[in-house]
Structures are given as C-alpha cells and as structure tokens.
Design a protein around this motif. Sequence first.
Motif, PDB file in Angstrom:
ATOM      1  N   THR A 128       0.942  -1.083   0.107  1.00 55.16           N
ATOM      2  CA  THR A 128      -0.247  -0.001  -0.069  1.00 55.16           C
ATOM      3  C   THR A 128       0.590   1.443   0.061  1.00 55.16           C
ATOM      4  O   THR A 128       0.895   2.020  -0.983  1.00 55.16           O
ATOM      5  CB  THR A 128      -1.109   0.289   1.234  1.00 55.16           C
ATOM      6  N   MET A 129       2.374   1.615   0.889  1.00 57.75           N
ATOM      7  CA  MET A 129       2.877   2.572   0.687  1.00 57.75           C
ATOM      8  C   MET A 129       3.444   2.517  -0.405  1.00 57.75           C
ATOM      9  O   MET A 129       3.570   3.722  -1.139  1.00 57.75           O
ATOM     10  CB  MET A 129       3.310   2.212   2.181  1.00 57.75           C
ATOM     11  N   TYR A 130       3.687   1.374  -0.898  1.00 63.60           N
ATOM     12  CA  TYR A 130       4.633   1.415  -2.282  1.00 63.60           C
ATOM     13  C   TYR A 130       3.350   2.242  -3.199  1.00 63.60           C
ATOM     14  O   TYR A 130       3.922   3.291  -3.836  1.00 63.60           O
ATOM     15  CB  TYR A 130       5.490   0.382  -2.999  1.00 63.60           C
ATOM     16  N   GLY A 131       2.298   1.917  -3.570  1.00 60.18           N
ATOM     17  CA  GLY A 131       1.297   2.639  -4.528  1.00 60.18           C
ATOM     18  C   GLY A 131       1.334   3.671  -4.288  1.00 60.18           C
ATOM     19  O   GLY A 131       0.683   4.285  -5.066  1.00 60.18           O
ATOM     20  N   LEU A 132       1.291   4.493  -2.861  1.00 61.30           N
ATOM     21  CA  LEU A 132       1.008   5.655  -2.713  1.00 61.30           C
ATOM     22  C   LEU A 132       2.216   6.433  -3.181  1.00 61.30           C
ATOM     23  O   LEU A 132       1.901   7.533  -3.555  1.00 61.30           O
ATOM     24  CB  LEU A 132       0.359   5.572  -0.789  1.00 61.30           C
ATOM     25  N   ARG A 151       2.998   3.904 -13.669  1.00 61.95           N
ATOM     26  CA  ARG A 151       4.289   3.955 -12.221  1.00 61.95           C
ATOM     27  C   ARG A 151       4.278   3.092 -12.193  1.00 61.95           C
ATOM     28  O   ARG A 151       5.011   2.966 -11.534  1.00 61.95           O
ATOM     29  CB  ARG A 151       4.433   5.672 -11.958  1.00 61.95           C
ATOM     30  N   VAL A 152       2.662   3.051 -11.285  1.00 64.59           N
ATOM     31  CA  VAL A 152       2.966   2.049 -10.244  1.00 64.59           C
ATOM     32  C   VAL A 152       2.830   0.441 -11.072  1.00 64.59           C
ATOM     33  O   VAL A 152       3.067   0.063 -10.311  1.00 64.59           O
ATOM     34  CB  VAL A 152       1.121   1.804  -9.788  1.00 64.59           C
ATOM     35  N   SER A 153       2.417   0.463 -12.030  1.00 64.52           N
ATOM     36  CA  SER A 153       2.163  -0.756 -12.541  1.00 64.52           C
ATOM     37  C   SER A 153       3.499  -1.175 -13.162  1.00 64.52           C
ATOM     38  O   SER A 153       4.084  -2.200 -12.859  1.00 64.52           O
ATOM     39  CB  SER A 153       1.431  -0.871 -13.733  1.00 64.52           C
ATOM     40  N   THR A 154       4.522  -0.348 -13.553  1.00 65.74           N
ATOM     41  CA  THR A 154       5.762  -0.586 -13.734  1.00 65.74           C
ATOM     42  C   THR A 154       6.657  -0.592 -12.683  1.00 65.74           C
ATOM     43  O   THR A 154       7.797  -1.930 -12.842  1.00 65.74           O
ATOM     44  CB  THR A 154       6.122   0.762 -14.572  1.00 65.74           C
ATOM     45  N   LEU A 156       6.022  -1.351  -9.183  1.00 66.84           N
ATOM     46  CA  LEU A 156       5.543  -1.514  -7.788  1.00 66.84           C
ATOM     47  C   LEU A 156       5.778  -2.863  -7.539  1.00 66.84           C
ATOM     48  O   LEU A 156       7.124  -3.480  -6.577  1.00 66.84           O
ATOM     49  CB  LEU A 156       3.903  -1.396  -7.702  1.00 66.84           C
ATOM     50  N   LEU A 157       5.504  -3.959  -8.331  1.00 66.51           N
ATOM     51  CA  LEU A 157       5.781  -5.077  -8.192  1.00 66.51           C
ATOM     52  C   LEU A 157       7.853  -4.857  -7.463  1.00 66.51           C
ATOM     53  O   LEU A 157       8.378  -5.458  -7.160  1.00 66.51           O
ATOM     54  CB  LEU A 157       5.334  -5.700  -9.263  1.00 66.51           C
ATOM     55  N   LEU A 161       9.320  -6.563  -5.008  1.00 63.58           N
ATOM     56  CA  LEU A 161       9.871  -7.581  -4.520  1.00 63.58           C
ATOM     57  C   LEU A 161      11.185  -7.642  -3.355  1.00 63.58           C
ATOM     58  O   LEU A 161      12.360  -8.701  -3.377  1.00 63.58           O
ATOM     59  CB  LEU A 161       9.957  -8.623  -5.676  1.00 63.58           C
ATOM     60  N   THR A 162      12.542  -6.299  -4.169  1.00 69.25           N
ATOM     61  CA  THR A 162      13.224  -6.031  -3.663  1.00 69.25           C
ATOM     62  C   THR A 162      13.421  -6.045  -2.520  1.00 69.25           C
ATOM     63  O   THR A 162      14.323  -6.473  -1.726  1.00 69.25           O
ATOM     64  CB  THR A 162      13.858  -4.867  -4.281  1.00 69.25           C
ATOM     65  N   GLY A 163      12.514  -5.525  -1.663  1.00 70.54           N
ATOM     66  CA  GLY A 163      11.795  -4.915  -0.779  1.00 70.54           C
ATOM     67  C   GLY A 163      11.728  -6.117   0.258  1.00 70.54           C
ATOM     68  O   GLY A 163      12.409  -6.168   1.721  1.00 70.54           O
ATOM     69  N   LEU A 164      11.499  -7.389  -0.084  1.00 67.96           N
ATOM     70  CA  LEU A 164      11.274  -8.171   0.880  1.00 67.96           C
ATOM     71  C   LEU A 164      12.769  -8.843   1.233  1.00 67.96           C
ATOM     72  O   LEU A 164      12.590 -10.074   2.063  1.00 67.96           O
ATOM     73  CB  LEU A 164      10.615  -9.192  -0.192  1.00 67.96           C
TER      74      LEU A 164
END
Length: 213
Positions: A128-132, A151-154, A156-157, A161-164
Amino acid sequence: MATFFRFWTRQAEARPFVTVAATEACLSACGDLIAQTIGKHLPTHNKADAPERGYDLWRTSRFVLFAVCVSPLGVKWHRFLDRAFPIRSQTKWFQSRASKAKRRSEQKHIARQVAKRLGCDLMLYEPTMYGLFFSSMAIMEGAGLEGAKYRVSTLLLPTYLTGLTISPIIQSINFAFVPLIYRVPFGSSFDLIWDSYLSWVNNEKLAMIEEGS
C-alpha cells in the motif's frame, strides 16, 4: 548523543505524530540527497552531451512532503498491530528465574505474534505504501492520473520484491524487541538507505525504463 535520545523520547511521548513526522522529514531528505549524489556519478547513455546536474531541491521537497503526510499512518499502523497481536511480555523469556518450560512457552508466543505482525506488514502495509508513494510522486510531478497508473504498474512489483529481501529481517527485530514508541524511527533509520533506493527507482530507473521502451 544520549541527551538527544532522551530529548527525542520525551517529545515522542508528548507529541508522537509531530516528532515522528519531523524525524521522517529529516531521514527522507537525506535519503533523496544521497540518491541524487549517487545519480550524479552514474553513467548515462549520453553523458558527454548531458549538462552537469545540480541538486533538485523540488524533488527532495516532494519526497519530504510525502514522508511527512504518511508518517501518521505508520504510527497508527504499529499501534494497530500491537493491539491486534499483543505480546504478553517481550522480556519474560530472558528472565533466568523462569522455568525452561515457561521460557519456551514465551518464545513460542512471541514468535507467533511477530510472525502475524510481519505477515500483515508485508502483505498489506508495504505494498500500500509503495502504491501511495509512486502515485503521489507522479501526481506531484504533474504526470496526472495516467502517469500515476503507469508508474505504479511499472515500478511497484519489482520494488516490492526487492524490499522482501530486506524488510523481513529488519521488521522481525522491530516487532520482537523494539518498544512501540521507537518502532517507526527504528525502521526509518534503516530506511535511510531504502529511501535512497526508492528515490532512485522513482527517478533514475523510471527514466531508464522509458528510454528503453
């Protein structure tokens, strides 16, 4: 340093939202400036023809504004996790007087509650925070709703995944051992590097993607 820590603690106890917002503002500004400094030394496709870039303080201001606006959500989120998945005691299992069975029971209890907090954080709060973040940056930069969606579609994912690869370790320590009042700044102290990465993703990586498309 100890004096500053005591001062920060007093302010956080008296004015948690203001104190955390000010802390987030400082850390996010540092993160963006670090990203810009790194970006100035990264090679570009046309570096010979590109003019020397100065620091974009408007970009830093946008980053700071976002951090300040969402900081109350971070405070409330950690309070919610504390209420939803309470830990009876985060120190009982360290006590030498407790029986081995009691310490084992406390360890299992803490592990279960930390796992629940971590699962909610990784599955709900972080995406949610990444999307915002990406949508807000696009709108503040004048890209509009279409730019925000792109930008979100490009971004966010891959960012999520990097954040994980980092978040589970830091947040497990945060949820298990850090008192509630310090959790947002504790996470943010590690986020100084992550903020630099987010700033780079939002600007440099987006530009590279658009150049390659």
